[in-house]
Each structure stands twice: as structure tokens, then as C-alpha cells.
Design a protein around this motif. Structure first.
Motif, PDB file in Angstrom:
ATOM      1  N   VAL A  59       0.870  -1.023   0.168  1.00 22.19           N
ATOM      2  CA  VAL A  59       0.051   0.123  -0.104  1.00 22.19           C
ATOM      3  C   VAL A  59       1.005   1.158   0.126  1.00 22.19           C
ATOM      4  O   VAL A  59       1.688   1.544   0.996  1.00 22.19           O
ATOM      5  N   ARG A  60       0.586   1.940  -0.757  1.00 23.86           N
ATOM      6  CA  ARG A  60       1.583   3.314  -1.046  1.00 23.86           C
ATOM      7  C   ARG A  60       0.748   4.412  -1.262  1.00 23.86           C
ATOM      8  O   ARG A  60      -0.491   4.435  -1.795  1.00 23.86           O
ATOM      9  N   ASP A  61       0.908   5.564  -0.299  1.00 24.55           N
ATOM     10  CA  ASP A  61       0.540   6.861  -0.301  1.00 24.55           C
ATOM     11  C   ASP A  61       0.916   7.695  -1.408  1.00 24.55           C
ATOM     12  O   ASP A  61       1.963   8.155  -1.547  1.00 24.55           O
ATOM     13  N   VAL A  62       0.105   7.592  -2.661  1.00 27.12           N
ATOM     14  CA  VAL A  62       0.301   8.327  -3.929  1.00 27.12           C
ATOM     15  C   VAL A  62       0.605   9.776  -3.979  1.00 27.12           C
ATOM     16  O   VAL A  62       1.511  10.329  -4.610  1.00 27.12           O
ATOM     17  N   LEU A  63      -0.075  10.425  -2.767  1.00 31.88           N
ATOM     18  CA  LEU A  63       0.256  11.719  -2.524  1.00 31.88           C
ATOM     19  C   LEU A  63       1.594  12.254  -1.801  1.00 31.88           C
ATOM     20  O   LEU A  63       2.104  13.278  -2.103  1.00 31.88           O
ATOM     21  N   LEU A  64       2.298  11.183  -1.245  1.00 35.98           N
ATOM     22  CA  LEU A  64       3.518  11.373  -0.791  1.00 35.98           C
ATOM     23  C   LEU A  64       4.525  11.176  -1.919  1.00 35.98           C
ATOM     24  O   LEU A  64       5.372   9.967  -2.096  1.00 35.98           O
ATOM     25  N   ARG A  65       4.510  11.834  -2.742  1.00 32.75           N
ATOM     26  CA  ARG A  65       5.458  11.373  -4.178  1.00 32.75           C
ATOM     27  C   ARG A  65       7.155  11.355  -3.896  1.00 32.75           C
ATOM     28  O   ARG A  65       7.690  10.526  -4.516  1.00 32.75           O
ATOM     29  N   LYS A  66       7.426  12.177  -2.829  1.00 34.74           N
ATOM     30  CA  LYS A  66       9.018  11.918  -2.602  1.00 34.74           C
ATOM     31  C   LYS A  66       9.421  10.772  -1.657  1.00 34.74           C
ATOM     32  O   LYS A  66      10.354  10.401  -1.667  1.00 34.74           O
ATOM     33  N   ASN A  67       8.310  10.158  -0.923  1.00 35.58           N
ATOM     34  CA  ASN A  67       8.249   9.103  -0.151  1.00 35.58           C
ATOM     35  C   ASN A  67       7.861   7.974  -0.881  1.00 35.58           C
ATOM     36  O   ASN A  67       6.882   7.616  -1.021  1.00 35.58           O
ATOM     37  N   LYS A  68       9.174   7.010  -1.070  1.00 34.04           N
ATOM     38  CA  LYS A  68       8.837   5.648  -1.932  1.00 34.04           C
ATOM     39  C   LYS A  68       8.562   4.445  -0.937  1.00 34.04           C
ATOM     40  O   LYS A  68       8.153   3.462  -1.275  1.00 34.04           O
ATOM     41  N   GLU A  69       8.290   4.793   0.254  1.00 34.52           N
ATOM     42  CA  GLU A  69       8.016   3.846   1.256  1.00 34.52           C
ATOM     43  C   GLU A  69       6.535   3.441   1.170  1.00 34.52           C
ATOM     44  O   GLU A  69       6.006   4.085   0.584  1.00 34.52           O
ATOM     45  N   PHE A  70       6.340   2.079   1.505  1.00 37.32           N
ATOM     46  CA  PHE A  70       5.123   1.657   1.516  1.00 37.32           C
ATOM     47  C   PHE A  70       4.688   0.735   2.771  1.00 37.32           C
ATOM     48  O   PHE A  70       5.634   0.186   3.487  1.00 37.32           O
ATOM     49  N   LYS A  71       3.481   0.401   3.027  1.00 34.64           N
ATOM     50  CA  LYS A  71       2.975  -0.378   4.266  1.00 34.64           C
ATOM     51  C   LYS A  71       2.902  -1.634   3.453  1.00 34.64           C
ATOM     52  O   LYS A  71       2.290  -1.762   2.272  1.00 34.64           O
ATOM     53  N   PHE A  72       2.546  -2.776   4.338  1.00 31.50           N
ATOM     54  CA  PHE A  72       2.082  -4.110   3.865  1.00 31.50           C
ATOM     55  C   PHE A  72       0.741  -4.476   4.436  1.00 31.50           C
ATOM     56  O   PHE A  72       0.736  -4.194   5.723  1.00 31.50           O
ATOM     57  N   LEU A  73      -0.112  -5.095   3.880  1.00 34.18           N
ATOM     58  CA  LEU A  73      -1.480  -5.771   4.413  1.00 34.18           C
ATOM     59  C   LEU A  73      -1.552  -7.123   3.997  1.00 34.18           C
ATOM     60  O   LEU A  73      -1.070  -7.422   2.775  1.00 34.18           O
ATOM     61  N   TYR A  74      -2.504  -7.785   4.742  1.00 31.27           N
ATOM     62  CA  TYR A  74      -2.895  -8.897   4.009  1.00 31.27           C
ATOM     63  C   TYR A  74      -4.256  -8.944   3.739  1.00 31.27           C
ATOM     64  O   TYR A  74      -5.197  -8.575   4.838  1.00 31.27           O
ATOM     65  N   PHE A  75      -4.872  -9.764   2.960  1.00 31.09           N
ATOM     66  CA  PHE A  75      -6.432  -9.759   2.956  1.00 31.09           C
ATOM     67  C   PHE A  75      -6.740 -11.230   3.351  1.00 31.09           C
ATOM     68  O   PHE A  75      -8.035 -11.694   3.850  1.00 31.09           O
ATOM     69  N   ARG A  76      -5.890 -12.313   3.415  1.00 26.49           N
ATOM     70  CA  ARG A  76      -6.064 -13.615   4.296  1.00 26.49           C
ATOM     71  C   ARG A  76      -5.159 -13.655   5.499  1.00 26.49           C
ATOM     72  O   ARG A  76      -3.999 -13.053   5.379  1.00 26.49           O
ATOM     73  N   SER A  77      -5.528 -14.147   6.550  1.00 27.85           N
ATOM     74  CA  SER A  77      -4.837 -14.226   7.801  1.00 27.85           C
ATOM     75  C   SER A  77      -3.448 -14.791   7.269  1.00 27.85           C
ATOM     76  O   SER A  77      -3.285 -16.030   7.014  1.00 27.85           O
ATOM     77  N   PRO A  78      -2.293 -14.337   7.758  1.00 27.35           N
ATOM     78  CA  PRO A  78      -0.849 -14.958   7.429  1.00 27.35           C
ATOM     79  C   PRO A  78      -0.449 -16.034   8.260  1.00 27.35           C
ATOM     80  O   PRO A  78      -0.710 -15.931   9.629  1.00 27.35           O
ATOM     81  N   ARG A  79       0.340 -16.891   8.076  1.00 26.62           N
ATOM     82  CA  ARG A  79       1.134 -17.556   8.944  1.00 26.62           C
ATOM     83  C   ARG A  79       2.033 -16.720   9.895  1.00 26.62           C
ATOM     84  O   ARG A  79       2.345 -15.686   9.415  1.00 26.62           O
ATOM     85  N   ALA A  80       2.304 -17.101  10.945  1.00 25.74           N
ATOM     86  CA  ALA A  80       2.972 -16.195  11.819  1.00 25.74           C
ATOM     87  C   ALA A  80       4.360 -15.824  11.428  1.00 25.74           C
ATOM     88  O   ALA A  80       4.841 -14.906  11.345  1.00 25.74           O
ATOM     89  N   VAL A  81       5.094 -16.895  10.368  1.00 22.18           N
ATOM     90  CA  VAL A  81       6.525 -16.551   9.957  1.00 22.18           C
ATOM     91  C   VAL A  81       6.326 -15.412   8.799  1.00 22.18           C
ATOM     92  O   VAL A  81       7.381 -14.707   8.669  1.00 22.18           O
ATOM     93  N   ASN A  82       5.048 -15.152   8.478  1.00 25.45           N
ATOM     94  CA  ASN A  82       5.085 -14.072   7.431  1.00 25.45           C
ATOM     95  C   ASN A  82       4.576 -12.705   7.967  1.00 25.45           C
ATOM     96  O   ASN A  82       4.089 -11.773   7.258  1.00 25.45           O
ATOM     97  N   LEU A  83       4.297 -12.828   9.286  1.00 26.76           N
ATOM     98  CA  LEU A  83       3.853 -11.351   9.898  1.00 26.76           C
ATOM     99  C   LEU A  83       4.879 -10.078   9.905  1.00 26.76           C
ATOM    100  O   LEU A  83       4.852  -9.276   9.636  1.00 26.76           O
ATOM    101  N   HIS A  84       5.965 -10.594  10.400  1.00 27.75           N
ATOM    102  CA  HIS A  84       7.187  -9.489  10.379  1.00 27.75           C
ATOM    103  C   HIS A  84       6.844  -8.344  10.912  1.00 27.75           C
ATOM    104  O   HIS A  84       6.983  -6.987  10.390  1.00 27.75           O
ATOM    105  N   ASN A  85       5.992  -8.099  12.138  1.00 30.52           N
ATOM    106  CA  ASN A  85       5.626  -6.827  12.674  1.00 30.52           C
ATOM    107  C   ASN A  85       4.236  -6.131  11.618  1.00 30.52           C
ATOM    108  O   ASN A  85       4.135  -4.938  11.920  1.00 30.52           O
ATOM    109  N   ILE A  86       3.996  -6.870  10.860  1.00 28.97           N
ATOM    110  CA  ILE A  86       2.988  -6.220   9.904  1.00 28.97           C
ATOM    111  C   ILE A  86       1.468  -6.519  10.724  1.00 28.97           C
ATOM    112  O   ILE A  86       1.089  -7.309  11.149  1.00 28.97           O
TER     113      ILE A  86
END
Length: 667
Positions: free
Chosen positions: A587-614
Motif C-alpha cells: 500500500v503506497r500513499d500516492v500523494l507522498l510523491r517523494k516518499n517511496k516507502e509503503f506499508k504491507f497488509l494481508y487480505f487473508r490471515s498470514p502464517r506467523a512466519v509471514n507477519l514480520h510486525n505487519i
């Protein structure tokens, strides 16, 4: 009342404290000397003077030694002159003049009787006026009438024994402390004088080192008394003896002797302190075969790494054992084709700590140096454990370009555990076509975890799954939706708002029609009409076979509480024909053009090894739908808050995702 002596002492203290500044000398903050009114303002020492705490049962032996070190360090600074060319003789060192801060840091105070002399001047002053305090004063001053720096050392020795014995030097109706100490020392019974509340906590070597230097300070001949700098050195040794047992012994693994005997060089561990031993264990110890490396964390829990040279490889032509720099093992394995790993792992650990949560991590790095924009890299490792085909999506970036992919979590019931896994491939699209170095499997204790572990035959990870939770706060994964009042429908039938029962803050909801962005030339959604009984809205959007979709709208802040932090929840469900959306979504905030960072999300509950503090994982709602946070913002005080998000999945498409709307709730 004004007196010449009081005036002189006031000026002497101002002169010394203005010139001699040290962390173990009380600081002068200000003063007033006007019309015979003299006021000095010092830093606040919340625990008061040392004499009030020598019999404090809560003051540990370690803290007492540190106080002695602080006093000796401050005295050493005065005696050597700091950055000046003059030395200060305090002439009234006693526990009442040692002030203690809130965290028991000691500071020397009360410099009214002090004298300043040249550093190289051994014969200091013939004293006409009396100085010092009975019980602390150097007996040679009483006999000869002059003070030296070694007279301060005598007084320091008295203070050190006050700290040890839990009483002050002079008590009405009782024997003078120095006489008592010397008599017991000569009879070999000094331990009888140790303060009863700390006696059983003291390491014998620590007490011996402490007593020896403190007793030297009381020597009848000044020349044989140590300098303050030597007192600091010896007291630090006493502290090291105490801490080595009190702190570091507890951090050793229980089976450390067995581990040392199995190491490649057991002799180097035989004559080192517990602290040094723990430091060596924390860096890692190679066991005799050189195929396993064991390390110990700060809690005395063991982590273990097994070399990749112990794995089985189907195609030896594409797997080479080589030596490289910055590896814990002599050899690693170079794998030429990451899309066809064909690596079977069946290994046995040796020293895991039973009944703790462990993560099993694949340790590797790319042969060609790479720069990573964040700590996570999408690699999508496909592998098999038992009859299951699994995916671990992210690798975390560590030291020396080594990366780790978590494969599973488990709780060993014994030290030696058989671990089996078949590595199939890494994503060539995201990892490229270059080769990798495989170092091994790293078993690491995980203190904060929610995991799935299989209790029957856990060492092979076969059996029935069950959820296990650590003591960590798992609200980000487990928390359900908060309760709200009945939603009120507005005029346009597409915007809804209510007040939260929890805190009286407004929340707001927009339909999918109002927030999903669709370009004129690309069809992204199928729109499905819904009855009022089925949904609060008239339509729901089902995404077609695209990897990306956009959310774009202006949020009317009049529908929200002013200057409040909000979370934006995407309300959705997955259609019956949706078989994808297992992987994370960017998920990227398009309005923050200079900031290329993004967040992660899941639409299905992930296994614990795939959480990584998400924390953005789906949660069920009371209306039978699902929700996941896609954005956070502050409502501010403007009329509108613009929102423009781009959501994209790493693998596959969004097909089967049904979007009902967006809900804005206060955090």
C-alpha cells in the motif's frame, strides 16, 4: 550571623566548585552574597547524604561498591587537579558529606574546609585551626598538625568501611568503627562486621578485594596509603568479582561445560571470567565438527546454526561448497539456480533450550552485492514440510549482507530436535537470476510470538496444529472490532456516520462507489447491486484480474471529530471463487510523491512466519464482513482530507476481492 570564618568557607567553596566540575562532585547552580546574606544553590540530590543510608537494607552490595567508586573517583579528580595546575585537599571527607542522587550516584559536597595546593607539593599545610570530624580524621594530623592528600585517603577508608558495615564511624556509647575494624581484621574475624542484610549476597572474592583496599587506606603510615586512582582500580575489581557471579553466572547456559568440551578449542574457555565467557558465547562457538555454531543470548537461552554443508543437494553441478569471508563456517554452499533449489534438509540440533519458542531461519545472501531500501525483501520462498507446500514471503536483512527467511516456529521438548524441510525455489522475478550463498539453518529463540506448532512428532513437524501464544501483547492480531451505535443513513444514501461508544468520537463510512478509482479505458471492477437487507450500500465492487487497484477520495472532515487520529478500514469479503490473495499487498500513499516507502497488509490471515510486525491483517466484523487497515491520518482542521492509495499484490491478481466500502474510525 556573619563571621570571618563563615565568610572564608563560603568563598572557598565558591572558588572550588566554580573551577572543579566533575560528575562525582556536587554542582554549584548559583549563589547570593549581598549585605552579609550568603546563599549557595546546589544541584538536588534526592536521596540525601550517605550516612542516612549505610543501614539501608535495600541498598545492595553492588550499589554500595559503586558508591565507593564514585567517591574515590571524585576524590581522585580533586587530588590530580583536573584541567588546572592545582590540587584540592577536601579535609572533611565523611558519609554526611557524600550526597546521593535518585539513582544512587555519589557526589562529594561541603568544600568549606578545603585547601588548594600545587599538584607537586607533598608537604601541604601546617594547620592552626581544627578540621575534619572525629572518627574520620587522619590520626597523623592529630599528632603532627598538618594535612596531606593521603589524609583524605584515610577518611575515604573510613567511609568504605561504613558502607560495608552498615553503620557510621562514630556512634554514641559504641566503639569507634576504625578501632573495631582493626581489631576484627587482626583476629581474622572481619566478616562478622559485614552488614547483616547484605552479608549472604556478597561474593567472597569481591569482599576480599574491597576489604584489602579499604584497609590500606587506614594504614598508620601515610606513604603506604594508596592514591585515590588506585582505590578506584581496586574497587572496580571488587565490583567485577561481584557482577561476574551475580549477573554473568546466571547468563551462562546450564550445560555450558558440555558445550565447551564439544567446542573446537575447549582450552581457551577454561580460565576466563563468566563475563568473558558469556561474551564469547554471545558471538558464537564452533562445535568440534565445525558444522554447527552455538550462541547464547542475554537470558542464557541457546541459539544454534547448522551448516549448509550438512544438507543434501540433488544437482551437485549447480551446488558448490566454497570458502568466503564473513561467514561463521569454513565453507558455505553456492547455489547457481535459485528457481530450482532442490535442497533437502534433515538435521539434528544439539543444544536448544527446551520449552521455548524457536524460529527456524534459512540463512543466505546474494553473491552479487545489493542495496536494500528497507529491512524486508520480498523473496517468496516455496518449500515443503511434511505433506504441506508452504511459502515464506519475506527475507530480513542482517549483518554482512546475510539474510534470513523464517520457515516455521516450534517448541522443542528436548535439546536435540530433528528438523526436515525441502527447499524448492525463490522468486526469480523479485530476486533476479543471480546465485546465492547458503550458510545454514539458524534456530533462534523468539520472545514475542504467535505461532502454530504441531505437538505430535514436533521434531518432524507432523501432526495436528494448535495455536500457541507467548506472553507478548498480541492485540494487533487478535483484537476484534470495537462496538458502535446504530448507523444513521444520510440523504445521499452512500455516506454514513455514527459516534463510537468507546470514546464519543465520530466515525464515518464511504461506499465502494465513492472511493474506488477506475480509469476510463481499463475495466477493473464488476459492480453488483445489493438489497438493503444484504448491505448498507446499494452496490459492491468485485475486482477483476488485475494486480493493482486504487482508492481515491476526499474525506469531509465535518463528518469526523476535529484534530483526531483515524484509521481507515477497507471493508471487504472474498468471493467463493477467490483462491488467491495469500501473499502480502503493498500500500503506497500516492500523494507522498517523494516518499517511496509503503506499508504491507494481508487480505487473508498470514502464517506467523509471514507477519514480520505487519499489523495490518484482516479481522472479522460483527456484520459478517472482514476489515483491514489501509491508511492512518489526522483529521486536522481543514474542510477535506485527500486520500489516494495504490494497492498492489506481489503475486497473482486481486480477482475475487469484493469491496463494500471504507470506514474511518478513531484510533
Amino acid at each position: 550571623m556573619y563571621s570571618e570564618q563563615g565568610e572564608q568557607e563560603f568563598l572557598t567553596e565558591l572558588e572550588i566548585l566554580s573551577e572543579y566540575k566533575h560528575k562525582n562532585i556536587i554542582s554549584l547552580l548559583g549563589y547570593c552574597d549581598e549585605e552579609k546574606e550568603r546563599i549557595s544553590v546546589f544541584e538536588y540530590a534526592s536521596n540525601g547524604s550517605l550516612d542516612r543510608h549505610v543501614d539501608n537494607a535495600s541498598l545492595t552490595w553492588t550499589e554500595r561498591i559503586k558508591i565507593g567508586i564514585d567517591v574515590a573517583r571524585g576524590l581522585d579528580f580533586l587530588h590530580v587537579g583536573g584541567s588546572t595546575q592545582a590540587s584540592v585537599i577536601h579535609r572533611d571527607i565523611k558519609s554526611a558529606n557524600i550526597l546521593l542522587t535518585g539513582n544512587w550516584k555519589a557526589k562529594i559536597s561541603d568544600f568549606g574546609l578545603s585547601k588548594i595546593t600545587a599538584i607537586n607539593n607533598e608537604m601541604d599545610f601546617m594547620i592552626d585551626d581544627a578540621c575534619g570530624t572525629p572518627g574520620y580524621v587522619d590520626p597523623q594530623y592529630v599528632e603532627q598538625g598538618f594535612f596531606t592528600r593521603k589524609s583524605d585517603i584515610y577518611s575515604l577508608g573510613v567511609v568504605l568501611f561504613e558502607i560495608m558495615c552498615g553503620r557510621t564511624a562514630f556512634l554514641h556509647g559504641q566503639e569507634d568503627l576504625v578501632h573495631l575494624v582493626k581489631r576484627h581484621y587482626e583476629d581474622g574475624k572481619l566478616f562478622e562486621l559485614v552488614f547483616r542484610d547484605i552479608k549472604n549476597t556478597i561474593v567472597p572474592e569481591s569482599l576480599t578485594a574491597y576489604v584489602n583496599i579499604a584497609y590500606e587506606c587506614l594504614h598508620n603510615e601515610r606513604e603506604k596509603r594508596p592514591d585515590a586512582s588506585m582505590v578506584v582500580i581496586k574497587l572496580r575489581e571488587a565490583l567485577e568479582f561481584q557482577v561476574d557471579i551475580e549477573v554473568w553466572e546466571a547468563k551462562r547456559p546450564k550445560d555450558y561445560k558440555e558445550i565447551i568440551q564439544l567446542s573446537k578449542t575447549p582450552k581457551i574457555y577454561s580460565d576466563v571470567s563468566n563475563k568473558v565467557l558469556c561474551e564469547m558465547f554471545s558471538k558464537g562457538i564452533l562445535l568440534q565438527s565445525g558444522k554447527a555454531c552455538l550462541s547464547v543470548n542475554d537470558n542464557g537461552e541457546t541459539n544454534e546454526t547448522v551448516s549448509a554443508t550438512m544438507f543434501s543437494y540433488e544437482n551437485n553441478r549447480l551446488h558448490k561448497r566454497i570458502s568466503i569471508k564473513k561467514s561463521r563456517f569454513q565453507r558455505v554452499v553456492k547455489i547457481m539456480d535459485i528457481s530450482n533449489l532442490k535442497t533437502r534438509i534433515k538435521i539434528r540440533t544439539q543444544f536448544l533450550s527446551p520449552n521455548l519458542i524457536y524460529g527456524a531461519h534459512l540463512v543466505f545472501k546474494f553473491c552479487d552485492p545489493r542495496k536494500f531500501p528497507c529491512n524486508l525483501m520480498y523473496v517468496n520462498l516455496k518449500y515443503q514440510m511434511g505433506n504441506e507446500t508452504l511459502h515464506s514471503y519475506f527475507a530480513t536483512y542482517g549483518d554482512d549482507e546475510w539474510m534470513m527467511i523464517e520457515l516455521c516456529r516450534f517448541i522443542p521438548h528436548k535439546k536435540d530436535v530433528v528438523f526436515e524441510v525441502l527447499l524448492e525455489r525463490l522468486s526469480r522475478y523479485y530476486c533476479g537470476s543471480g546465485a546465492i550463498y547458503l550458510e545454514g539453518i539458524h534456530f533462534r529463540v523468539i520472545s514475542d510470538a504467535i505461532l502454530k506448532v504441531k505437538p505430535e512428532g514436533y521434531e518432524k513437524l507432523k501432526g495436528v496444529e494448535r495455536d500457541l501464544k507467548s506472553n507478548s501483547n498480541s492485540n494487533s492480531v487478535q483484537q476484534m472490532s470495537v462496538d458502535y451505535d446504530v448507523i444513521t443513513q444520510l440523504e445521499d444514501g452512500e455516506k454514513l456516520f455514527s459516534l463510537s461508544k468507546a470514546n464519543g468520537k465520530k466515525w464515518h463510512m464511504l461506499s465502494a462507489k465513492m472511493v474506488l478509482y477506475e480509469s476510463s479505458d481499463v475495466k477493473c471492477y464488476n459492480w453488483k447491486a445489493l438489497d438493503e437487507s444484504e448491505s448498507r450500500f446499494q452496490e459492491v465492487a468485485e475486482l477483476l484480474s488485475h494486480q493493482v487497484f486504487r482508492i481515491k477520495c476526499k474525506i469531509e472532515t465535518q463528518k469526523l471529530s476535529a484534530d483526531t487520529d483515524y484509521a481507515c478500514y477497507l471493508v471487504f469479503k472474498l468471493s467463493q471463487k477467490c483462491h488467491g490473495l495469500q501473499c502480502p499487498v503493498k500500500v503506497r500513499d500516492v500523494l507522498l510523491r517523494k516518499n517511496k516507502e509503503f506499508k504491507f497488509l494481508y487480505f487473508r490471515s498470514p502464517r506467523a512466519v509471514n507477519l514480520h510486525n505487519i499489523e495490518r491483517v484482516p479481522k472479522p466484523r460483527e456484520d459478517g464482513l472482514m476489515e483491514v487497515i489501509v491508511w492512518e491520518f489526522n483529521s486536522g482542521n481543514n474542510d477535506h482530507v485527500p486520500m489516494s492509495l495504490k494497492l498492489g499484490c506481489y503475486e497473482g491478481t486481486m480477482s475475487g476481492l469484493m469491496v463494500y466500502g471504507i470506514e474511518f474510525r478513531p484510533l
